[in-house]
Design a protein around this motif. Sequence first.
Motif, mmCIF file in Angstrom:
data_model
loop_
_atom_site.group_PDB
_atom_site.id
_atom_site.type_symbol
_atom_site.label_atom_id
_atom_site.label_comp_id
_atom_site.label_asym_id
_atom_site.label_seq_id
_atom_site.Cartn_x
_atom_site.Cartn_y
_atom_site.Cartn_z
ATOM 1 N N MET A 1 -7.302 14.368 -12.850
ATOM 2 C CA MET A 1 -6.849 13.016 -12.502
ATOM 3 C C MET A 1 -5.356 12.836 -12.771
ATOM 4 S SD MET A 1 -8.129 10.437 -11.050
ATOM 5 C CE MET A 1 -9.883 10.649 -11.286
ATOM 6 N N LYS A 2 -4.879 13.437 -13.874
ATOM 7 C CA LYS A 2 -3.457 13.360 -14.203
ATOM 8 C C LYS A 2 -2.609 13.934 -13.081
ATOM 9 C CE LYS A 2 -0.001 15.371 -17.271
ATOM 10 N NZ LYS A 2 0.252 16.319 -18.366
ATOM 11 N N GLU A 3 -3.013 15.095 -12.565
ATOM 12 C CA GLU A 3 -2.253 15.762 -11.500
ATOM 13 C C GLU A 3 -2.183 14.879 -10.253
ATOM 14 O OE1 GLU A 3 -2.312 19.884 -8.851
ATOM 15 O OE2 GLU A 3 -3.792 19.565 -10.458
ATOM 16 N N LEU A 4 -3.290 14.226 -9.925
ATOM 17 C CA LEU A 4 -3.321 13.352 -8.761
ATOM 18 C C LEU A 4 -2.394 12.159 -8.959
ATOM 19 C CD1 LEU A 4 -4.609 12.500 -6.022
ATOM 20 C CD2 LEU A 4 -6.270 11.218 -7.359
ATOM 21 N N LEU A 5 -2.479 11.485 -10.110
ATOM 22 C CA LEU A 5 -1.659 10.302 -10.370
ATOM 23 C C LEU A 5 -0.167 10.652 -10.410
ATOM 24 C CD1 LEU A 5 -3.911 8.551 -13.032
ATOM 25 C CD2 LEU A 5 -3.382 7.701 -10.747
ATOM 26 N N GLU A 6 0.141 11.825 -10.933
ATOM 27 C CA GLU A 6 1.548 12.235 -10.982
ATOM 28 C C GLU A 6 2.110 12.526 -9.594
ATOM 29 O OE1 GLU A 6 1.618 15.475 -13.744
ATOM 30 O OE2 GLU A 6 2.006 14.153 -15.458
ATOM 31 N N LYS A 7 1.234 12.903 -8.658
ATOM 32 C CA LYS A 7 1.696 13.218 -7.305
ATOM 33 C C LYS A 7 1.884 11.973 -6.425
ATOM 34 C CE LYS A 7 0.138 17.991 -6.772
ATOM 35 N NZ LYS A 7 -0.743 18.909 -6.018
ATOM 36 N N LEU A 8 1.545 10.802 -6.957
ATOM 37 C CA LEU A 8 1.727 9.573 -6.176
ATOM 38 C C LEU A 8 3.164 9.090 -6.201
ATOM 39 C CD1 LEU A 8 -1.447 7.446 -7.008
ATOM 40 C CD2 LEU A 8 -1.153 9.281 -5.349
ATOM 41 N N ILE A 9 3.922 9.481 -7.209
ATOM 42 C CA ILE A 9 5.301 9.014 -7.324
ATOM 43 C C ILE A 9 6.231 10.204 -7.514
ATOM 44 C CG2 ILE A 9 4.649 6.753 -8.222
ATOM 45 C CD1 ILE A 9 5.380 7.789 -11.016
ATOM 46 N N TRP A 10 7.459 10.060 -6.979
ATOM 47 C CA TRP A 10 8.424 11.157 -7.001
ATOM 48 C C TRP A 10 9.822 10.599 -7.264
ATOM 49 C CZ3 TRP A 10 6.583 16.163 -5.968
ATOM 50 C CH2 TRP A 10 5.270 16.225 -5.502
ATOM 51 N N PRO A 11 10.652 11.312 -8.041
ATOM 52 C CA PRO A 11 12.025 10.844 -8.291
ATOM 53 C C PRO A 11 12.795 10.643 -6.989
ATOM 54 C CG PRO A 11 11.464 12.642 -9.774
ATOM 55 C CD PRO A 11 10.346 12.561 -8.772
ATOM 56 N N GLY A 12 13.475 9.518 -6.888
ATOM 57 C CA GLY A 12 14.293 9.242 -5.709
ATOM 58 C C GLY A 12 13.509 8.874 -4.476
ATOM 59 N N GLU A 13 12.205 8.567 -4.627
ATOM 60 C CA GLU A 13 11.379 8.171 -3.487
ATOM 61 C C GLU A 13 10.651 6.863 -3.783
ATOM 62 O OE1 GLU A 13 10.159 12.618 -1.827
ATOM 63 O OE2 GLU A 13 8.617 11.105 -2.109
ATOM 64 N N ILE A 14 10.253 6.201 -2.695
ATOM 65 C CA ILE A 14 9.482 4.966 -2.811
ATOM 66 C C ILE A 14 8.046 5.225 -2.395
ATOM 67 C CG2 ILE A 14 9.219 2.586 -2.000
ATOM 68 C CD1 ILE A 14 12.240 2.581 -1.418
ATOM 69 N N THR A 15 7.111 4.766 -3.218
ATOM 70 C CA THR A 15 5.687 4.800 -2.895
ATOM 71 C C THR A 15 5.211 3.369 -2.705
ATOM 72 O OG1 THR A 15 5.284 6.808 -4.185
ATOM 73 C CG2 THR A 15 3.383 5.386 -3.759
ATOM 74 N N VAL A 16 4.403 3.116 -1.687
ATOM 75 C CA VAL A 16 3.859 1.771 -1.492
ATOM 76 C C VAL A 16 2.381 1.756 -1.900
ATOM 77 C CG1 VAL A 16 3.327 2.154 0.977
ATOM 78 C CG2 VAL A 16 3.554 -0.170 0.098
ATOM 79 N N PHE A 17 2.038 0.806 -2.779
ATOM 80 C CA PHE A 17 0.655 0.510 -3.131
ATOM 81 C C PHE A 17 0.249 -0.718 -2.342
ATOM 82 C CE2 PHE A 17 0.745 2.158 -7.847
ATOM 83 C CZ PHE A 17 0.946 3.440 -7.388
ATOM 84 N N TYR A 18 -0.836 -0.659 -1.579
ATOM 85 C CA TYR A 18 -1.233 -1.840 -0.817
ATOM 86 C C TYR A 18 -2.739 -2.042 -0.884
ATOM 87 C CZ TYR A 18 -2.677 1.217 3.081
ATOM 88 O OH TYR A 18 -3.305 2.158 3.857
ATOM 89 N N GLY A 19 -3.160 -3.276 -0.647
ATOM 90 C CA GLY A 19 -4.572 -3.608 -0.687
ATOM 91 C C GLY A 19 -4.751 -5.094 -0.892
ATOM 92 N N LYS A 20 -5.988 -5.520 -0.944
ATOM 93 C CA LYS A 20 -6.284 -6.932 -1.129
ATOM 94 C C LYS A 20 -6.032 -7.341 -2.577
ATOM 95 C CE LYS A 20 -9.695 -7.040 2.602
ATOM 96 N NZ LYS A 20 -11.113 -7.231 2.978
ATOM 97 N N PRO A 21 -5.925 -8.665 -2.855
ATOM 98 C CA PRO A 21 -5.748 -9.113 -4.238
ATOM 99 C C PRO A 21 -6.870 -8.604 -5.144
ATOM 100 C CG PRO A 21 -5.344 -10.923 -2.714
ATOM 101 C CD PRO A 21 -5.883 -9.791 -1.889
ATOM 102 N N ALA A 22 -6.523 -8.347 -6.408
ATOM 103 C CA ALA A 22 -7.475 -7.897 -7.435
ATOM 104 C C ALA A 22 -8.082 -6.532 -7.135
ATOM 105 C CB ALA A 22 -8.575 -8.928 -7.632
ATOM 106 N N ALA A 23 -7.361 -5.712 -6.376
ATOM 107 C CA ALA A 23 -7.865 -4.368 -6.042
ATOM 108 C C ALA A 23 -7.400 -3.312 -7.044
ATOM 109 C CB ALA A 23 -7.428 -3.972 -4.634
#
Length: 246
Positions: free
Chosen positions: A1-23
Amino acid sequence: MKELLEKLIWPGEITVFYGKPAAGKTMTCLAYCARMRPAIFIYTEGGSAISLKHKLKKVFGVEDGVHFIVARTEDDLNRLLGGRTGDEKVRPLHKRIDFNPKLIVVDSITWFYSGKVKRTKTNIGLITKEFQGKVELWARYLFQFKCPIIWTAQQKSVYGKIMEEAEKKKKKGKEQEEPKEEEPKKIEQEFIGGSQIAHATKTWVRFEGLDEEPLRFRLTIRRGDDMHKTAILSLDDLIRFAGGEI
């Protein structure tokens, strides 16, 4: 799980988290902030940052190292992220901090934009064009910090569809009469801000709430052709990640 979560964000890049409220978007952002301090958390959705600080302490046991900033108006957000407004009391981000952040969160980047779209039935194209210009400016400004950046966005609603139709009509009006070769089909952008946000981001993460007590949610992750995965996370997973246990 750590490896997956670390791959969601990267230095110098933007990641978008999207979804409905309270998700689970904001709670996940707080988990990243707890793990990657010093961090900056810019909040746009009204009220104060007291409830966020309380969650950070109660859930993740963190009291310092996360710098919360509330943007109460669109002008505040624009000024913070390198734009210009008439209010000189609001200083840009680099003049408000004396440290190098390891993470910057903007929750949410589309709050004021979606509010404008909801309040109007005309000039949607103009609002969209203005937002696109701001997104490009904000992205360029934030890239200078050279740390991972997370933007959250609302999932598309009826207003997002109205905006999308307006964009299609505008594009159709500019098309030449001569037939063009078919372009590769683009992945549907399910978040408000659509192509404007997509151009600035490398990784898209969709949040889908499964249970509220205890918190459990599904992530659908897309990163170009490199990653297309689905995972289920719980609050316990976030707590362990924030504390460096996983």
